[in-house]
Design a protein around this motif. Structure first.
Motif, PDB file in Angstrom:
ATOM      1  N   LYS A   1       0.832  -1.204   0.000  1.00  0.00           N
ATOM      2  CA  LYS A   1       0.000   0.000   0.000  1.00  0.00           C
ATOM      3  C   LYS A   1       0.866   1.253   0.000  1.00  0.00           C
ATOM      4  N   ILE A   2       1.954   1.203   0.758  1.00  0.00           N
ATOM      5  CA  ILE A   2       2.865   2.354   0.780  1.00  0.00           C
ATOM      6  C   ILE A   2       3.518   2.542  -0.577  1.00  0.00           C
ATOM      7  N   LEU A   3       3.949   1.402  -1.159  1.00  0.00           N
ATOM      8  CA  LEU A   3       4.679   1.464  -2.425  1.00  0.00           C
ATOM      9  C   LEU A   3       3.800   1.965  -3.561  1.00  0.00           C
ATOM     10  N   TYR A   4       2.614   1.385  -3.697  1.00  0.00           N
ATOM     11  CA  TYR A   4       1.759   1.715  -4.841  1.00  0.00           C
ATOM     12  C   TYR A   4       0.707   2.776  -4.528  1.00  0.00           C
ATOM     13  N   GLY A   5       0.449   3.020  -3.264  1.00  0.00           N
ATOM     14  CA  GLY A   5      -0.531   4.041  -2.907  1.00  0.00           C
ATOM     15  C   GLY A   5       0.065   5.409  -2.650  1.00  0.00           C
ATOM     16  N   HIS A   6       1.338   5.444  -2.253  1.00  0.00           N
ATOM     17  CA  HIS A   6       1.974   6.713  -1.898  1.00  0.00           C
ATOM     18  C   HIS A   6       3.210   6.998  -2.757  1.00  0.00           C
ATOM     19  N   ILE A   7       4.143   6.033  -2.765  1.00  0.00           N
ATOM     20  CA  ILE A   7       5.415   6.275  -3.447  1.00  0.00           C
ATOM     21  C   ILE A   7       5.245   6.321  -4.961  1.00  0.00           C
ATOM     22  N   PHE A   8       4.420   5.432  -5.496  1.00  0.00           N
ATOM     23  CA  PHE A   8       4.331   5.245  -6.943  1.00  0.00           C
ATOM     24  C   PHE A   8       4.015   6.542  -7.678  1.00  0.00           C
ATOM     25  N   ARG A   9       2.984   7.254  -7.244  1.00  0.00           N
ATOM     26  CA  ARG A   9       2.573   8.444  -7.994  1.00  0.00           C
ATOM     27  C   ARG A   9       3.600   9.562  -7.927  1.00  0.00           C
ATOM     28  N   ASN A  10       4.374   9.619  -6.833  1.00  0.00           N
ATOM     29  CA  ASN A  10       5.413  10.643  -6.748  1.00  0.00           C
ATOM     30  C   ASN A  10       6.635  10.270  -7.579  1.00  0.00           C
ATOM     31  N   ALA A  11       7.045   9.001  -7.492  1.00  0.00           N
ATOM     32  CA  ALA A  11       8.252   8.568  -8.191  1.00  0.00           C
ATOM     33  C   ALA A  11       8.054   8.491  -9.690  1.00  0.00           C
ATOM     34  N   MET A  12       6.820   8.227 -10.144  1.00  0.00           N
ATOM     35  CA  MET A  12       6.571   8.037 -11.563  1.00  0.00           C
ATOM     36  C   MET A  12       6.492   9.334 -12.346  1.00  0.00           C
ATOM     37  N   LEU A  13       6.403  10.468 -11.670  1.00  0.00           N
ATOM     38  CA  LEU A  13       6.230  11.736 -12.385  1.00  0.00           C
ATOM     39  C   LEU A  13       7.395  12.017 -13.320  1.00  0.00           C
ATOM     40  N   ILE A  14       8.620  11.811 -12.842  1.00  0.00           N
ATOM     41  CA  ILE A  14       9.788  12.094 -13.677  1.00  0.00           C
ATOM     42  C   ILE A  14       9.900  11.089 -14.817  1.00  0.00           C
ATOM     43  N   VAL A  15       9.428   9.859 -14.601  1.00  0.00           N
ATOM     44  CA  VAL A  15       9.460   8.845 -15.654  1.00  0.00           C
ATOM     45  C   VAL A  15       8.453   9.186 -16.746  1.00  0.00           C
ATOM     46  N   ILE A  16       7.247   9.582 -16.337  1.00  0.00           N
ATOM     47  CA  ILE A  16       6.207   9.933 -17.309  1.00  0.00           C
ATOM     48  C   ILE A  16       6.592  11.175 -18.092  1.00  0.00           C
ATOM     49  N   ALA A  17       7.254  12.112 -17.435  1.00  0.00           N
ATOM     50  CA  ALA A  17       7.635  13.361 -18.103  1.00  0.00           C
ATOM     51  C   ALA A  17       8.547  13.111 -19.296  1.00  0.00           C
ATOM     52  N   GLY A  18       9.323  12.027 -19.268  1.00  0.00           N
ATOM     53  CA  GLY A  18      10.237  11.745 -20.359  1.00  0.00           C
ATOM     54  C   GLY A  18       9.656  10.917 -21.472  1.00  0.00           C
ATOM     55  N   PHE A  19       8.389  10.486 -21.333  1.00  0.00           N
ATOM     56  CA  PHE A  19       7.793   9.610 -22.346  1.00  0.00           C
ATOM     57  C   PHE A  19       7.683  10.266 -23.721  1.00  0.00           C
ATOM     58  N   PRO A  20       7.155  11.499 -23.841  1.00  0.00           N
ATOM     59  CA  PRO A  20       7.025  12.097 -25.181  1.00  0.00           C
ATOM     60  C   PRO A  20       8.350  12.181 -25.933  1.00  0.00           C
ATOM     61  N   THR A  21       9.393  12.615 -25.247  1.00  0.00           N
ATOM     62  CA  THR A  21      10.702  12.731 -25.897  1.00  0.00           C
ATOM     63  C   THR A  21      11.221  11.374 -26.335  1.00  0.00           C
ATOM     64  N   ALA A  22      11.038  10.361 -25.467  1.00  0.00           N
ATOM     65  CA  ALA A  22      11.520   9.020 -25.802  1.00  0.00           C
ATOM     66  C   ALA A  22      10.806   8.470 -27.024  1.00  0.00           C
ATOM     67  N   PHE A  23       9.495   8.661 -27.078  1.00  0.00           N
ATOM     68  CA  PHE A  23       8.717   8.126 -28.191  1.00  0.00           C
ATOM     69  C   PHE A  23       9.090   8.803 -29.501  1.00  0.00           C
ATOM     70  N   ILE A  24       9.181  10.123 -29.497  1.00  0.00           N
ATOM     71  CA  ILE A  24       9.496  10.864 -30.720  1.00  0.00           C
ATOM     72  C   ILE A  24      10.907  10.541 -31.205  1.00  0.00           C
ATOM     73  N   SER A  25      11.866  10.425 -30.276  1.00  0.00           N
ATOM     74  CA  SER A  25      13.241  10.150 -30.685  1.00  0.00           C
ATOM     75  C   SER A  25      13.368   8.776 -31.318  1.00  0.00           C
ATOM     76  N   ILE A  26      12.686   7.783 -30.743  1.00  0.00           N
ATOM     77  CA  ILE A  26      12.730   6.437 -31.331  1.00  0.00           C
ATOM     78  C   ILE A  26      11.993   6.421 -32.658  1.00  0.00           C
ATOM     79  N   LEU A  27      10.867   7.126 -32.720  1.00  0.00           N
ATOM     80  CA  LEU A  27      10.043   7.119 -33.925  1.00  0.00           C
ATOM     81  C   LEU A  27      10.764   7.729 -35.108  1.00  0.00           C
ATOM     82  N   PHE A  28      11.494   8.815 -34.881  1.00  0.00           N
ATOM     83  CA  PHE A  28      12.030   9.576 -36.012  1.00  0.00           C
ATOM     84  C   PHE A  28      13.515   9.359 -36.256  1.00  0.00           C
ATOM     85  N   THR A  29      14.319   9.391 -35.200  1.00  0.00           N
ATOM     86  CA  THR A  29      15.766   9.344 -35.410  1.00  0.00           C
ATOM     87  C   THR A  29      16.454   8.177 -34.722  1.00  0.00           C
ATOM     88  N   GLY A  30      15.885   7.701 -33.612  1.00  0.00           N
ATOM     89  CA  GLY A  30      16.569   6.699 -32.812  1.00  0.00           C
ATOM     90  C   GLY A  30      16.797   5.393 -33.529  1.00  0.00           C
TER      91      GLY A  30
END
Length: 363
Positions: free
Chosen positions: A271-300
């Motif tokens: 509950k601590i891991l997925y109810g509290h920590i998950f949403r805070n820790a995942m913000l920086i991971v989600i923020a990088g998704f658009p750049t990762a997808f576009i870079s792989i799609l076009f140039t990566g």
């Protein structure tokens, strides 16, 4: 929230305009434009992409780079009828001043009219749509697999930090990070695509020649069969950094005061891991998704496309830049810039979904 995203949508217009303008200005100073290329061909000089990359014909490159003199005349065109030069300029639209050409281009792009390729004698939109399935296949599946593997792996490594699993999995991550995806692609070909050992997977294309004759299930299997090695090479080369980012994000949160407070209240570790920590820790991971997808799609995936003979947008953009095929260059730039800006907005939406406490209207 609605007003924030409305402002972001409106901001797309000046951002896209600025990016296109900046790149258009840079291109104007690049030597060897389409007019120079055509003049060089008329003079019997090969200035194609292969010659430029390999450097095999230095005289051709030197001749092309000397086509434009200080008074903006085509020195390499000496001996040609000036009317021929005027026709070439008119054919490519270079009979108009640069600022007029830019605004005509932007006006057409607003209606997704990208014109015709300079050197393929086809509509740019048709060429892009022809290459799009390859890049979509590589970019979408690679990004999804990287996230599906890296996030659970990173979380599990954070929970077991310093234990045996964390240590030996870190070895795998380090190896994956050390080997470039194109080298791993070559290794996969040697092992599994008839390079030296097994001949299990195909070496080119994303579908077989008899695709139209297959039933729906066989089409899916054939599609997956062709993409297995290219996607595996990209995933191996890309999952390492995201895994460590996820692990470090969770480790940063695990030792914070709110986690200790939640434990003192008797909450379970899950509950601590997925109810509290998950949403805070995942913000920086989600923020990088658009750049990762576009870079792989076009140039990566450029080198992967070349190695596996996949004719996608990465290879198309590279060849267009080498050959100075401006309609394709600017059309792909426009399309992927627009897509990237929308993906950033989607990334913000995903952040609010993970953590409803985020309120962009207060920013």
């Amino acid at each position: 929230m609605a007003s924030y995203f409305l402002r972001r949508l409106i901001l797309i217009i000046p951002t896209l305009f600025g990016i296109m303008l900046l790149n258009f200005i840079i291109i104007q100073f690049a030597p060897g434009g389409p007019v120079e290329n055509t003049i060089a061909r008329l003079q019997g000089i090969d200035v194609g992409a292969t010659e430029r990359v390999s450097g095999g014909n230095q005289d051709a490159i030197d001749t092309q780079n000397n086509f434009i003199s200080s008074n903006n005349k085509y020195v390499g065109a000496q001996g040609l009828d000036p009317k021929i030069i005027e026709e070439i300029e008119k054919m490519y639209g270079f009979d108009k001043p640069a600022h007029i050409r830019f605004f005509i281009m932007i006006k057409n792009y607003l209606t997704f009219d990208f014109g015709n390729s300079f050197f393929q004698d086809r509509k740019v939109i048709d060429i892009v749509l022809e290459k799009l399935p390859v890049s979509i296949s590589l970019g979408l599946w690679t990004t999804l697999l990287i996230y599906l593997i890296s996030i659970p792996l990173g979380i599990y490594k954070a929970v077991n930090d310093g234990k045996k699993f964390d240590i030996w999995s870190s070895v795998v991550v380090i190896i994956g990070n050390a080997i470039p995806s194109f080298l791993f692609a070559i290794l996969l070909i040697i092992l599994f695509a008839g390079g030296r050992y097994l001949d299990i997977f195909p070496l080119r294309g994303i579908i077989s020649d008899n695709w139209d004759e297959l039933n729906n299930l066989d089409k899916i299997l054939d599609y997956m069969w062709h993409l297995a090695l290219p996607i595996l090479s990209l995933v191996i080369g890309g999952f390492a950094s995201l895994t460590m980012l996820t692990k470090n994000s969770f480790l940063d949160q695990i030792n914070l005061q709110y986690v200790l407070t939640a434990r003192s209240k008797g909450n379970t570790e899950n509950k601590i891991l997925y109810g509290h920590i998950f949403r805070n820790a995942m913000l920086i991971v989600i923020a990088g998704f658009p750049t990762a997808f576009i870079s792989i799609l076009f140039t990566g995936a450029l080198l992967t496309e070349i190695i596996f003979s996949l004719d996608g947008l990465g290879l198309l953009g590279f060849e267009a830049a080498i050959n100075r095929d401006y309609p394709i260059m600017f059309a792909t730039l426009y399309f992927f810039t627009l897509l990237g800006l929308f993906m950033n907005i989607i990334g913000d939406l995903a952040m609010t979904f993970v953590d409803p406490r985020i309120d962009f209207d207060k920013r």
